[in-house]
Scaffold this active site. Structure first.
Site, PDB file in Angstrom:
ATOM      1  N   SER A 135      28.938  47.407  -5.924  1.00 21.76           N
ATOM      2  CA  SER A 135      27.927  47.155  -4.899  1.00 21.76           C
ATOM      3  C   SER A 135      26.579  47.739  -5.304  1.00 21.76           C
ATOM      4  O   SER A 135      26.470  48.917  -5.655  1.00 21.76           O
ATOM      5  CB  SER A 135      28.367  47.771  -3.567  1.00 21.76           C
ATOM      6  OG  SER A 135      29.475  47.090  -3.037  1.00 21.76           O
ATOM      7  N   ASP A 193      21.220  43.675   3.513  1.00 29.04           N
ATOM      8  CA  ASP A 193      21.941  44.669   2.712  1.00 29.04           C
ATOM      9  C   ASP A 193      21.173  45.052   1.454  1.00 29.04           C
ATOM     10  O   ASP A 193      21.759  45.274   0.386  1.00 29.04           O
ATOM     11  CB  ASP A 193      23.339  44.166   2.345  1.00 29.04           C
ATOM     12  CG  ASP A 193      24.299  45.320   2.055  1.00 29.04           C
ATOM     13  OD1 ASP A 193      23.936  46.475   2.306  1.00 29.04           O
ATOM     14  OD2 ASP A 193      25.416  45.048   1.576  1.00 29.04           O
ATOM     15  N   HIS A 205      24.310  49.305   2.282  1.00 27.30           N
ATOM     16  CA  HIS A 205      25.555  49.972   2.670  1.00 27.30           C
ATOM     17  C   HIS A 205      25.969  51.061   1.686  1.00 27.30           C
ATOM     18  O   HIS A 205      26.802  51.906   2.002  1.00 27.30           O
ATOM     19  CB  HIS A 205      26.685  48.950   2.869  1.00 27.30           C
ATOM     20  CG  HIS A 205      27.283  48.425   1.601  1.00 27.30           C
ATOM     21  ND1 HIS A 205      26.954  47.204   1.072  1.00 27.30           N
ATOM     22  CD2 HIS A 205      28.220  48.939   0.762  1.00 27.30           C
ATOM     23  CE1 HIS A 205      27.653  46.994  -0.027  1.00 27.30           C
ATOM     24  NE2 HIS A 205      28.432  48.039  -0.236  1.00 27.30           N
TER      25      HIS A 205
END
Length: 384
Positions: A228, A153, A123
């Site tokens: 992230s 992911d 993402h």
């Protein structure tokens, strides 16, 4: 001769005078002594005493495992800046701007190969038109996204470089709750931020909703937007996960990481053939409980099941691998590929650890009888 004698006798008198003066001054007060420049220069200290002197020497600092771990991995943690093209629903209407706009984003990643291979979250780089990778020492490179897998992911980025610092990968199968968990990344634009906590839980398949294909690592290390894609490391300075998601709650939050063993397997597939592979067998499952079994049996339908905890097959897709292997509605799945399963998530993960086209044994229970079947998983159809 007489002059010499007189001169010689003057010396004792002179010393006697100096002695008398010295004795006389010693009896003077301290203020006079200071005015003539021979007193000690002291100033009264009126600072109040607020603590007793230490009774022993201070403790010497010992080895800090977090500092050592961060020093080992930190140089390989990178900031990833992206520019994405996004559709503007108000484009060309009422001054709403162009139909396509560019949006800047930021995340983290870590170098796993000295020639510039980088792990991050899908993402972070999904749909990116431009990717820029910046190292802690200030070096910056243009990055190319080799591929990303939305189901786990995980994504892989490549930069053209040599002799870059590398983050060593650990074994996420060995981690246990209570062990140190250290996160490094670029949260909220603050580069090279380190936070620490513990492993709170492992194999959290229901952390972010049902049907997950990731047995997440749960930690209480503080993670924020921008973390992230960054590494979760252990006290040995090894990467054990990729920080991926957070759950915010009053008074604190929880963070979740993709286990590095899974991320490594997905990355190998992306580098080897440009995309990740996910096997599927084509069944819809339900957790069976004694209470649910009573309700099912009370309906008087064709499906009669024992009042136990198990994994119930609710539906079998037509012409799917499970259908071809002979799996039926109302079967109970007991083992997948030799692995005992107790809930649908465990079945999902066991299937996902298999390979497309490779025979996979299933142990089922049907009408109180044990049945052994062989299913050949197929490639999960891609969405979009």
């Amino acid at each position: 001769m007489t002059l010499a004698l007189s001169a010689h006798r003057l010396h004792p008198l002179r010393w006697l005078g100096l002695i008398l003066i010295s004795i006389n001054l010693s009896g003077c007060n301290e203020g006079l002594r200071q005015r003539i420049g021979i007193g000690s220069k002291t100033s009264p200290d009126n600072t109040p005493v607020v603590s007793d002197p230490p009774k022993s020497a201070p403790l010497q600092p010992g080895t800090n495992v977090i500092v050592i771990a961060v020093e080992q991995v930190g140089p390989a943690v990178v900031r990833i800046d992206t520019v994405k093209r996004i559709a503007n629903p108000l484009g060309n209407f009422f001054g709403g701007g162009p139909p396509i706009q560019r949006q800047a984003g930021q995340g983290s990643g870590f170098i796993t190969r000295s020639d510039g291979l980088i792990f991050t979250n899908a993402h972070v780089v999904d749909g990116a038109e431009r990717v820029s990778v910046t190292l802690p020492d200030g070096r910056s490179y243009s990055g190319k996204v080799l591929g990303g897998d939305p189901l786990t992911d995980v994504a892989v980025v490549k930069v053209v470089a040599k002799k870059l610092p590398v983050a060593p990968l650990g074994n996420s199968n060995n981690i246990k709750p209570g062990q140190w968990a250290i996160a490094i990344g670029n949260p909220l634009g603050l580069n090279n931020t380190v936070t620490a906590g513990i492993i709170s839980s492992v194999d959290r398949t229901n952390a972010l909703g049902g049907g997950q294909r990731v047995p997440y690592i749960q930690t209480d290390a503080a993670v924020n937007p921008g973390n992230s894609g960054g590494p979760l490391i252990n006290a040995s300075g090894q990467v054990i996960g990729i920080n991926t998601a957070i759950k915010v709650a009053p008074g604190g939050g929880l963070s979740f990481a993709v286990p590095i063993n899974l991320a490594k397997r997905i990355a190998q597939q992306i580098v080897g053939r440009g995309q990740a592979s996910h096997p599927y067998i084509g069944v819809r499952l339900q957790s069976l409980t004694p209470q649910l079994a009573k309700e099912i049996n009370a309906t008087g339908g064709a499906c009669q099941v024992p009042e136990v905890n198990a994994v119930l097959v609710v539906e079998v897709m037509s012409r799917s691998p499970a259908d071809k292997a002979g799996v039926r509605q109302c079967d109970l799945i007991r083992e997948v590929n030799g692995e005992v399963v107790r809930d649908p998530s465990q079945v999902q993960l066991a299937v996902d650890r298999g390979e497309v086209g490779k025979p996979m044994p299933l142990t089922l229970e049907r009408n109180n009888k044990t049945i052994e079947l062989i299913v050949k998983p197929a490639e999960l159809p891609r969405q979009g």
